[in-house]
Design an enzyme around this catalytic site. Structure first.
Site, short mmCIF file in Angstrom:
data_model
loop_
_atom_site.label_atom_id
_atom_site.label_comp_id
_atom_site.label_asym_id
_atom_site.label_seq_id
_atom_site.Cartn_x
_atom_site.Cartn_y
_atom_site.Cartn_z
N ASN A 19 9.18 8.04 -39.56
CA ASN A 19 8.01 7.74 -38.74
C ASN A 19 7.29 6.58 -39.42
OD1 ASN A 19 5.60 7.68 -37.37
ND2 ASN A 19 4.85 9.65 -38.13
N LYS A 52 4.86 4.85 -38.40
CA LYS A 52 3.42 4.77 -38.10
C LYS A 52 3.03 3.32 -37.76
CE LYS A 52 2.76 8.87 -40.85
NZ LYS A 52 1.87 9.72 -41.63
N HIS A 97 1.76 14.08 -32.94
CA HIS A 97 1.56 13.92 -34.38
C HIS A 97 0.10 14.23 -34.71
CE1 HIS A 97 1.18 12.11 -38.32
NE2 HIS A 97 2.48 12.25 -38.43
N GLU A 100 -1.97 12.80 -36.47
CA GLU A 100 -2.86 11.63 -36.41
C GLU A 100 -3.25 11.33 -34.97
OE1 GLU A 100 -0.25 9.13 -38.69
OE2 GLU A 100 -0.65 10.38 -40.44
N GLU A 102 4.43 19.89 -39.72
CA GLU A 102 3.80 18.99 -40.69
C GLU A 102 2.42 19.51 -41.05
OE1 GLU A 102 5.64 14.81 -40.34
OE2 GLU A 102 4.06 14.93 -38.85
N GLY A 136 0.91 12.31 -46.25
CA GLY A 136 0.40 11.13 -46.94
C GLY A 136 -0.43 11.42 -48.17
N SER A 179 4.81 14.34 -47.10
CA SER A 179 5.14 13.94 -48.48
C SER A 179 6.55 14.36 -48.89
CB SER A 179 4.10 14.47 -49.47
OG SER A 179 2.82 13.96 -49.16
P1 PGA Z 1 4.32 11.35 -45.05
O1 PGA Z 1 4.08 11.42 -43.47
O2 PGA Z 1 5.78 11.52 -45.29
O3 PGA Z 1 3.83 9.97 -45.43
O4 PGA Z 1 3.51 12.43 -45.68
C1 PGA Z 1 4.82 12.30 -42.67
C2 PGA Z 1 4.39 12.17 -41.24
O5 PGA Z 1 3.18 12.03 -40.98
O6 PGA Z 1 5.23 12.19 -40.31
#
Ligand code: PGA
Length: 251
Positions: free
Chosen positions: A9, A11, A96, A98, A167, A173, A213
């Site tokens: 992903n 982003k 997601h 976000e 997630e 993140g 992460s």
């Molecule tokens: P990350 O993000 O691996 O940077 O923690 C995962 C995601 O939001 O899909």
């Protein structure tokens, strides 16, 4: 047998030019190995067409990070599922955290997005996960259950096409990964929730990815859990070597 999948992903990262280079690098590294899982990169809308031009989708699949909850028309700035499909993409990340957190996506809009994705032959990678407060106050199983239930108006045939990504928001993140036991417990819970509605057989066929992460150093332990069928990778997907390092966790 359900599929193992490692999906990146990206982003809101990379210019088109940088994205083309990254995709070429990922495709090149995968061409020289035998991946024991499906590999997908989900990229910004602007990148879909050019990236599709430089990858072999037999090696790495392509997806978007969102699509509209409407078919077409006067919705300035939105990108429809049909438009995504017309780029050659086969996947779309939906819901997601976000998107839920910063853009107000709700269960109501997400079921529409999911239906439109499926109508356009896109595989939805449907994200669920609790925030830190819900982890700490013990409501996380109920929270995730209600997020999964948002899709329960789908027919069994349609639900079977969905990939779920668990997630935990507190792990995205942050460098703070869920333990493999926490991930396994939640994935088993999600599979039970699905089984109660659609039956055990269908629930066993659903790929449930872990995200938050995930990196080469922890992927193997996470993916070794019986109900963890791969990962949705943010930060570590922005560098070809670390992304492939996660794919190698299945080798
Ligand atoms: P990350 O993000 O691996 O940077 O923690 C995962 C995601 O939001 O899909």
């Amino acid at each position: 047998m359900r599929k193992n999948i490692v999906a990146g992903n990206w982003k809101m990262n990379t210019t088109v030019q940088e994205g083309i280079s990254l995709a070429q690098e990922v495709n090149g590294l995968l061409k020289n190995m035998k991946a024991n899982c499906d590999v997908v990169i989900c990229v910004p809308f602007t990148h879909l067409v050019p990236v599709n031009g430089v990858i072999d989708q037999n090696i790495v699949g392509l997806g978007a990070e969102n699509c509209a909850d409407k078919v077409k028309g006067a919705f300035t700035g939105e990108v429809s599922a049909q438009m995504v499909a017309s780029t050659g993409a086969n996947y779309v990340i939906l819901g997601h955290s976000e998107r839920r957190q910063y853009y107000g996506e709700t269960n109501e809009t997400l079921i529409e997005k999911t239906r439109l994705a499926l109508e356009n032959n896109l595989t939805p990678i449907f994200c669920v996960g609790e925030v830190l407060e819900e982890r700490e106050n013990g409501t996380y199983n109920d929270v995730v259950k209600s997020q999964v239930e948002a899709l329960f108006s789908l027919s069994a045939e349609d639900f079977a096409k969905v990939v779920i990504a668990y997630e935990p928001v507190w792990a995205i993140g942050t460098g703070k990964t869920a333990t493999s036991d926490q991930a396994q417990d939640m994935h088993a819970h999600i599979r039970n929730v699905i089984a109660e509605k659609y039956g055990v057989e269908l629930a066993q066929e659903i790929s449930i990815l872990y995200g938050g992460s995930c990196k080469p150093s922890n992927a193997k332990e996470l993916f070794a859990k019986p109900d963890v069928d791969g990962g949705l990778i943010g930060g570590a997907a922005l560098e070809a070597a670390s992304f492939i390092g996660i794919v190698e966790a299945f080798n």
